[in-house]
Scaffold this active site. Structure first.
Site, PDB file in Angstrom:
ATOM      1  N   ASP A  73       0.925  -1.169   0.039  1.00  0.00           N
ATOM      2  CA  ASP A  73      -0.080   0.138  -0.054  1.00  0.00           C
ATOM      3  C   ASP A  73       0.849   1.202   0.134  1.00  0.00           C
ATOM      4  OD1 ASP A  73      -2.256  -1.372   0.055  1.00  0.00           O
ATOM      5  OD2 ASP A  73      -2.901  -1.082   2.155  1.00  0.00           O
ATOM      6  N   LYS A  78       2.964   6.013  -3.139  1.00  0.00           N
ATOM      7  CA  LYS A  78       3.776   6.957  -3.699  1.00  0.00           C
ATOM      8  C   LYS A  78       3.571   6.839  -5.211  1.00  0.00           C
ATOM      9  CE  LYS A  78       7.336   5.605  -0.355  1.00  0.00           C
ATOM     10  NZ  LYS A  78       8.597   4.967   0.051  1.00  0.00           N
ATOM     11  N   ASP A 177      -3.405  13.223  21.219  1.00  0.00           N
ATOM     12  CA  ASP A 177      -2.171  13.245  20.656  1.00  0.00           C
ATOM     13  C   ASP A 177      -1.991  13.540  19.283  1.00  0.00           C
ATOM     14  OD1 ASP A 177      -1.405  12.110  23.301  1.00  0.00           O
ATOM     15  OD2 ASP A 177      -1.058  10.043  22.604  1.00  0.00           O
ATOM     16  N   ALA A 191      -7.157   5.901  10.449  1.00  0.00           N
ATOM     17  CA  ALA A 191      -8.597   6.075  10.854  1.00  0.00           C
ATOM     18  C   ALA A 191      -9.158   4.846  11.562  1.00  0.00           C
ATOM     19  CB  ALA A 191      -9.429   6.611   9.940  1.00  0.00           C
TER      20      ALA A 191
END
Length: 292
Positions: A73, A78, A177, A191
């Site tokens: 992935d 990229k 954080d 997520a």
């Protein structure tokens, strides 16, 4: 068909996988474009090369009907940034671990290429995010993300205070954080690990998810993808980290972040019959009965 090949040249198995792909494409008379890193690696290892091919240089413009991305992935992400707004569909060939974005197994290259040449392929349109900043410019690559824009604290520093404004209206202050703004594609990435929902790729939404929130009453929220997300970040250290699909840069507290849907999309190529639901079931064991 004109085909371009990108990949993670340092991954185990890259050379034999690229050789198999090139042989298959050659059998169908495809025009071959090799990204310069791919060409250099294959030549250095005396790999089997096609008799005729062209090389894509760094930041060089090109056109193709299909791009193959050999890797996982991360490699796919990229490749998507190298394709950017060209609108060329990308098909991933898996080297490595989970590979949620990649559609082809290395063991199935011959069958897959034959299937593509005979039946074509389907294309999924995926939205991206664009980051704009106040003050210090984002310099860690392209300011676009297929998965997420992540605002994170640095190392072991204290939590961040993040004021979030949605579509021009103040929303809330996050003490956490970090904070993620994710696309539907990114809903199955970072997520998901912080409790965000899974969105279908066709969903015109974004997900805002706190990372290790210090308030129990703050949960992930879904917003329309035509809204702009403005963030003001402060920390005791005077700086924070922003990451676009893993491309990270440290910014100071004076830098405002403006996140919105990018003006172009990424197109993911899939074999006929390979659907998003099938990927969920196979990669995440979605709905599988794992009781002993």
């Amino acid at each position: 068909m004109k085909v371009a090949i990108f990949g993670s040249v340092a991954k185990n198995g890259f050379i034999p996988t690229a050789e198999r792909l090139l042989r298959c494409l050659g059998e169908y008379g495809c025009g071959i474009l090799l990204y310069h890193e791919v060409r250099d690696t294959l030549e250095a290892r005396d790999a089997d090369m096609p008799a005729d091919y062209a090389v894509i240089g760094e930041n060089e413009d090109f056109s193709a009907d299909l791009v193959f991305s050999i890797g996982g992935d991360g490699t796919f992400l990229k490749t998507a940034m190298r394709i950017k707004d060209k609108g060329i569909p990308i098909m991933g060939i898996k080297l490595g671990n989970l590979g949620f974005l990649v559609d082809m197994q290395t063991s199935d290259i011959e069958n897959a290429v034959h299937d593509i040449m005979r039946n074509g392929f389907s294309v999924e349109k995926r939205s991206l995010l664009q980051l704009k900043t106040d003050g210090l410019e984002y310099a860690a690559g392209e300011p676009y993300a297929l998965n997420e824009v992540a605002v994170l604290k640095r190392d072991s520093s204290s939590m961040l205070k993040i004021d979030a404004t949605l579509n021009g209206e103040f929303f809330c202050c996050y003490r956490a954080d970090g904070l993620l703004v994710s696309t539907p594609t990114g809903s199955t990435a970072y997520a998901l690990s912080v409790g965000g929902p899974i969105l279908m790729p066709q969903n015109h939404s974004l997900v805002i998810s706190p990372v290790a929130s210090h308030s129990l009453n703050l949960r992930p929220v879904v917003i329309p993808d035509n809204w702009c997300v403005d963030l003001k970040v402060s920390s005791r250290s005077g700086n924070f980290m922003v990451s676009l699909d893993g491309r990270s840069q440290v910014l100071d507290n004076k830098t405002g972040l403006h996140i919105q849907k990018a003006p172009f999309c990424t197109y993911i190529a899939k074999r006929r019959g390979h659907t998003y639901f099938q990927t969920l079931r196979e990669k995440f064991l979605w709905g599988a009965d794992v009781r002993l």
